[in-house]
Design a protein around this motif. Structure first.
Motif, short mmCIF file in Angstrom:
data_model
loop_
_atom_site.label_atom_id
_atom_site.label_comp_id
_atom_site.label_asym_id
_atom_site.label_seq_id
_atom_site.Cartn_x
_atom_site.Cartn_y
_atom_site.Cartn_z
N PHE A 183 0.79 -1.23 0.00
CA PHE A 183 0.00 0.00 0.00
C PHE A 183 0.82 1.28 0.00
CE2 PHE A 183 -3.11 -3.02 1.78
CZ PHE A 183 -4.12 -2.82 0.87
N PHE A 184 2.03 1.26 0.53
CA PHE A 184 2.71 2.53 0.75
C PHE A 184 4.00 2.68 -0.03
CE2 PHE A 184 0.24 1.53 4.60
CZ PHE A 184 -0.70 2.53 4.45
N ASN A 185 4.12 1.92 -1.10
CA ASN A 185 5.34 2.02 -1.90
C ASN A 185 4.97 2.39 -3.33
OD1 ASN A 185 7.96 1.93 -2.62
ND2 ASN A 185 8.12 -0.30 -2.67
N HIS A 186 4.19 3.45 -3.46
CA HIS A 186 3.69 3.85 -4.78
C HIS A 186 4.03 5.31 -5.03
CE1 HIS A 186 1.57 0.11 -5.42
NE2 HIS A 186 1.13 0.18 -4.19
N ASN A 187 3.17 5.96 -5.81
CA ASN A 187 3.38 7.39 -6.06
C ASN A 187 2.20 8.18 -5.51
OD1 ASN A 187 1.27 7.48 -7.99
ND2 ASN A 187 2.64 6.41 -9.39
N PRO A 188 2.32 9.50 -5.46
CA PRO A 188 1.27 10.32 -4.83
C PRO A 188 -0.11 10.08 -5.41
CG PRO A 188 3.19 11.66 -5.32
CD PRO A 188 3.46 10.31 -5.88
N LEU A 189 -0.18 9.74 -6.70
CA LEU A 189 -1.46 9.51 -7.36
C LEU A 189 -2.22 8.35 -6.71
CD1 LEU A 189 -2.86 10.70 -9.81
CD2 LEU A 189 -1.91 8.84 -11.15
N VAL A 190 -1.49 7.27 -6.44
CA VAL A 190 -2.11 6.10 -5.82
C VAL A 190 -2.61 6.45 -4.43
CG1 VAL A 190 -1.75 3.70 -5.17
CG2 VAL A 190 -0.59 4.62 -7.17
N TYR A 191 -1.79 7.21 -3.69
CA TYR A 191 -2.22 7.61 -2.35
C TYR A 191 -3.47 8.48 -2.42
CZ TYR A 191 2.59 6.22 -1.50
OH TYR A 191 3.76 5.53 -1.47
N LEU A 192 -3.47 9.38 -3.40
CA LEU A 192 -4.63 10.26 -3.57
C LEU A 192 -5.89 9.44 -3.80
CD1 LEU A 192 -5.76 13.21 -4.08
CD2 LEU A 192 -5.48 12.67 -6.49
N SER A 193 -5.78 8.44 -4.68
CA SER A 193 -6.97 7.65 -4.98
C SER A 193 -7.46 6.90 -3.74
CB SER A 193 -6.69 6.68 -6.12
OG SER A 193 -5.83 5.66 -5.70
N MET A 194 -6.51 6.44 -2.91
CA MET A 194 -6.92 5.72 -1.70
C MET A 194 -7.58 6.66 -0.70
SD MET A 194 -4.14 2.76 -1.00
CE MET A 194 -2.56 3.48 -1.32
N VAL A 195 -6.99 7.85 -0.57
CA VAL A 195 -7.56 8.82 0.36
C VAL A 195 -8.96 9.23 -0.10
CG1 VAL A 195 -7.32 11.18 1.23
CG2 VAL A 195 -5.34 9.68 1.13
N LEU A 196 -9.13 9.33 -1.44
CA LEU A 196 -10.42 9.78 -1.97
C LEU A 196 -11.55 8.81 -1.65
CD1 LEU A 196 -9.64 11.36 -5.43
CD2 LEU A 196 -10.87 12.42 -3.55
N ILE A 197 -11.24 7.52 -1.56
CA ILE A 197 -12.30 6.55 -1.23
C ILE A 197 -12.94 6.95 0.09
CG2 ILE A 197 -12.85 4.14 -0.77
CD1 ILE A 197 -10.23 3.40 -2.18
N GLY A 198 -12.10 7.13 1.11
CA GLY A 198 -12.60 7.51 2.42
C GLY A 198 -13.26 8.87 2.40
N PHE A 199 -12.64 9.78 1.68
CA PHE A 199 -13.18 11.14 1.65
C PHE A 199 -14.58 11.15 1.04
CE2 PHE A 199 -13.90 15.15 -0.57
CZ PHE A 199 -13.81 16.02 0.49
N CYS A 200 -14.74 10.43 -0.08
CA CYS A 200 -16.05 10.39 -0.74
C CYS A 200 -17.10 9.83 0.20
CB CYS A 200 -15.99 9.53 -2.01
SG CYS A 200 -15.20 10.35 -3.37
N TRP A 201 -16.75 8.73 0.87
CA TRP A 201 -17.71 8.13 1.79
C TRP A 201 -18.09 9.13 2.88
CZ3 TRP A 201 -17.49 7.26 7.04
CH2 TRP A 201 -18.56 6.51 7.55
N TRP A 202 -17.06 9.74 3.47
CA TRP A 202 -17.31 10.70 4.55
C TRP A 202 -18.15 11.86 4.05
CZ3 TRP A 202 -15.39 15.80 4.90
CH2 TRP A 202 -15.64 16.43 6.12
N TYR A 203 -17.83 12.36 2.87
CA TYR A 203 -18.53 13.52 2.33
C TYR A 203 -20.00 13.19 2.07
CZ TYR A 203 -19.45 17.60 -0.56
OH TYR A 203 -19.97 18.76 -1.05
N ILE A 204 -20.24 12.02 1.44
CA ILE A 204 -21.61 11.69 1.04
C ILE A 204 -22.48 11.37 2.25
CG2 ILE A 204 -23.03 10.03 -0.24
CD1 ILE A 204 -20.78 9.83 -2.27
N TYR A 205 -21.91 10.64 3.23
CA TYR A 205 -22.76 10.13 4.30
C TYR A 205 -22.62 10.88 5.63
CZ TYR A 205 -23.67 6.30 1.17
OH TYR A 205 -24.06 5.57 0.09
N ARG A 206 -21.63 11.77 5.76
CA ARG A 206 -21.41 12.35 7.07
C ARG A 206 -21.38 13.88 7.08
NH1 ARG A 206 -22.69 8.18 8.32
NH2 ARG A 206 -21.77 6.61 9.68
N THR A 207 -21.66 14.51 5.95
CA THR A 207 -21.63 15.97 5.97
C THR A 207 -22.97 16.52 5.47
OG1 THR A 207 -20.87 16.20 3.69
CG2 THR A 207 -19.16 15.98 5.37
N PRO A 208 -23.32 17.73 5.86
CA PRO A 208 -24.57 18.34 5.36
C PRO A 208 -24.58 18.47 3.84
CG PRO A 208 -23.52 19.73 7.03
CD PRO A 208 -22.60 18.59 6.81
#
Lengths: 346, 326
Positions: free
Chosen positions: B138-163
């Motif tokens: 998981f942690f031996n990639h480039n920033p793009l891969v990390y961004l995509s992984m972070v976005l999964i959580g962010f999308c979930w949080w945004y859709i289900y946990r924010t106004p």
């Protein structure tokens, strides 16, 4: 007269918009625009053999477009036409393979048309069944089945039907000449395909205009609930429309095998199914306009083959023009309805 | 040795999933708002071409990504404008744009075919990449891969946990009700179509600048857009499940290369068809599970229950049916 004037004004406006857009794209790509248009024109209508080549593209486009008119009439978006064409090609190849050893190749050639129509029809029926009984939207069902058909064709070409020795993207082994559709040797055009495509247009026009099938399709397409209350069964009509669309698309697939490639290749459908959706949209779902649009699209497809040789630009310019035409038509239509609404409000 | 093989395999699965993951998340956001952007396949190719061309000309990767995101957003905005404000069928416009953007990419990208351009450089995360096995995966990639992984959580949080996410879901489910509450559904849908388009564009860029570097005809990204559309459905319009789908698909792709060794007669492309029957199957189960007779039949069978739960989920109620206030 007034409607004709309004119609032609709209067409000219569309043509101007698309012309400007295409010229801009050509300038961005660094190609001389007028030379490009000239090569497309000369490459498609410049000689009899080129026109014959255009007609070989026109045939599958027109067959698919005729079929799509049934499904559009009832309000279904039969995006699966591409897969239906592929299945038609697969079924007719399967039948023609039996004919290789036979002493009556003409019989198998004739039967292959039925096999092709059957293959396309079954695939379309499947999508229709998923829609009416399974609650799967026809776009997703159709798209999914397109890719499944693509998988099947690749599997067959690389697996059971591979050429002795090597399996490759160039397709299965070429059929013996006895299993080829007869064609005019000078221009390599099969009259059978031409007759079939013309017949498809006639039959479709007649079916949609003068029969209970056409009336039923239209009634359900306009108002499904009212038609249901009237006693029509939308599900059955949807299946019927899908079967027609698939049958015509399958026939187109069969012609690609028996009339043009004489074998099964992975790209047997050449995206003509998808393209025919654009044809029908641009012809405003009119059965008499669609063959004309199909001819124009075929000219673009064939003419743009010249572009890589002559101007060193990609031949996909035809697709850009075709897409731009449909988009511009939609935009102009939307703009006019908006204006009309505003007039009414004032 | 076997462990090393495994980590390399899984690491390439995580890396290879990046473009499709970005596209799938983008489309999930767009569809959650009630709009279907069918132009994905063309968008991905055109943005891939633009990304490569811009990065090649300017020698700046970030500019390439930015340009690709803008292309994706523009195409998505076109679909949204035609559908929401001009009253045209979004399916028709999306489909036309799919074909047109693809051909535009081939046409304009022709001079950039088979050139060698810059690529995303790897960046190890200092401490985490030292974790045995997981660090490699998981942690031996480039920033793009990390961004995509972070976005999964962010999308979930945004859709289900924010106004804001609540508003996004409300216009996808009940645009009339949200209109009555003072939200302009069309503006919000346009906004989320553009957001989704940005991600789709990034997905396209990560093809030509990372997983399948370079441009050509064919590029290798063909068909990905359709797969992404299928994965959104397979994921039941939820970002987490859609992400799992994207990783599964990437796993299948990597597996296809290995399977080629065992089953040489079956080309790798055949395995990549798998998401489509799965998509149809998911839709079928979703629909059937809503029926009373079926749910009664399922009722007391625990294994069937879990099965249905895995595939359950529902499309946003007004998906594909834009709201026209008149």
């Amino acid at each position: 007269m007034q409607t004709f004037l309004r119609y032609s004004r709209k067409m000219i406006l569309t043509a101007v918009v698309v012309f400007c857009f295409t010229t801009l794209i050509l300038l961005i790509a660094g190609a001389p625009p007028f030379a490009a248009y000239y090569h497309i024109f000369k490459g498609s209508l410049g000689s009899w053999s080129k026109i014959a080549h255009v007609i070989t593209v026109w045939i599958p486009l027109t067959l698919c477009a005729s079929g799509l008119l049934y499904t559009f009439r009832i309000g279904l978006w039969n995006i699966g036409v591409e897969g239906q064409m592929i299945m038609g090609a697969i079924f007719s190849t399967a039948l023609l393979r039996f004919g290789i050893e036979s002493h009556q190749p003409a019989v198998f050639l004739g039967l292959s048309f039925f096999a092709g129509a059957m293959g396309g029809g079954i695939w379309a029926f499947f999508a229709g069944f998923l829609k009416t009984k399974g609650g799967v939207h026809e776009i997703f069902a159709g798209l999914g089945l397109n890719f499944v058909a693509q998988g099947i064709i690749l599997y067959l070409i690389f697996g059971p039907w591979k050429r002795p020795g090597v399996a490759s993207m160039s397709g299965t082994e070429v059929f013996p000449q006895t299993l080829w559709l007869p064609f005019l040797s000078t221009i390599r055009l099969s009259p059978v395909g031409l007759v079939l495509a013309l017949a498809a247009v006639m039959v479709t026009a007649w079916m949609l205009r003068y029969t209970w099938v056409g009336l039923g399709l239209k009634a359900i397409g306009k108002n499904q609930y009212a038609a249901f209350l009237f006693g029509l069964k939308p599900g059955r009509y949807m299946l019927l429309a899908m079967a027609f669309a698939g049958g015509f698309a399958g026939l187109a697939g069969c012609l690609q095998v028996a009339g043009i490639y004489h074998r099964l290749i992975p790209a047997i459908s050449s995206n003509y199914g998808y393209l025919s959706l654009l044809v029908v949209m641009l012809s405003n779902y009119n059965v008499w306009v669609a063959p004309g649009v199909a001819f124009f699209f075929a000219c673009l497809n064939i003419g743009s083959i010249q572009l890589p040789m002559m101007l060193r630009v990609d031949s996909s310019l035809s697709g850009v023009i075709q897409g731009a035409l449909v988009l511009a038509t939609l935009a102009i239509y939307a703009w006019q309805t908006r204006n009309k609404q505003k007039e009414r409000q004032n | 040795m076997a462990w090393l093989d495994f980590t390399i395999l899984m690491s390439s699965v995580v890396a290879g999933a990046t473009p499709i993951l970005l596209a799938t998340l983008g489309e999930t956001i767009t569809e959650k708002g009630g709009l279907i952007n069918l132009s994905l396949d063309g968008s991905i190719l055109l943005s891939a071409m633009v990304a490569f061309a811009v990065a090649f000309e300017t020698d700046n990767l970030l500019l390439g990504f930015a340009a690709a995101a803008i292309v994706g957003a523009l195409i998505a905005a076109t679909v949204a404008l035609f559908s929401l404000y001009f009253g045209q069928s979004q399916v028709a416009v999306g489909f036309v744009l799919t074909l047109m953007a693809r051909d535009l990419a081939y046409f304009l990208g022709n001079p950039y075919s088979r050139l060698y351009g810059s690529q995303v450089t790897p960046l190890q995360i200092p401490v985490l990449s030292k974790i045995p096995i997981l660090g490699q995966i998981f942690f031996n990639h480039n920033p793009l891969v990390y961004l995509s992984m972070v976005l999964i959580g962010f999308c979930w949080w945004y859709i289900y946990r924010t106004p804001m996410g609540l508003r996004l879901r409300s216009v996808g489910e009940q645009p009339r009700a949200s209109y009555a509450r003072g939200i302009d559904p069309r503006r919000l849908q346009l906004f989320y179509a553009v957001c989704g388009g940005l991600l789709v564009g990034l997905g396209g860029a990560s093809f030509s600048l990372y997983t399948k570097p370079g441009w050509g005809r064919p590029q290798g990204a063909e068909g990905t857009g359709w797969v992404a559309l299928a994965l959104v459905i397979f994921g039941g319009w939820q970002p987490l499940r859609a992400a799992i789908g994207a990783y599964l698909f990437s796993f299948l792709q990597v597996l296809g290369i290995y399977l080629q060794g065992w089953l040489p007669s079956v080309p790798a492309q055949v395995f990549q068809v798998a998401p489509f029957p799965l998509m149809i199957f998911t839709l079928l189960v979703m629909y059937q599970a809503q029926k009373e007779t079926v749910s009664q039949w399922v009722g007391d069978k625990s294994w069937m229950k879990t099965f249905v739960e895995v595939f359950s989920g529902a499309a946003p109620s007004s998906l594909g049916k834009p709201h026209h206030p008149e």
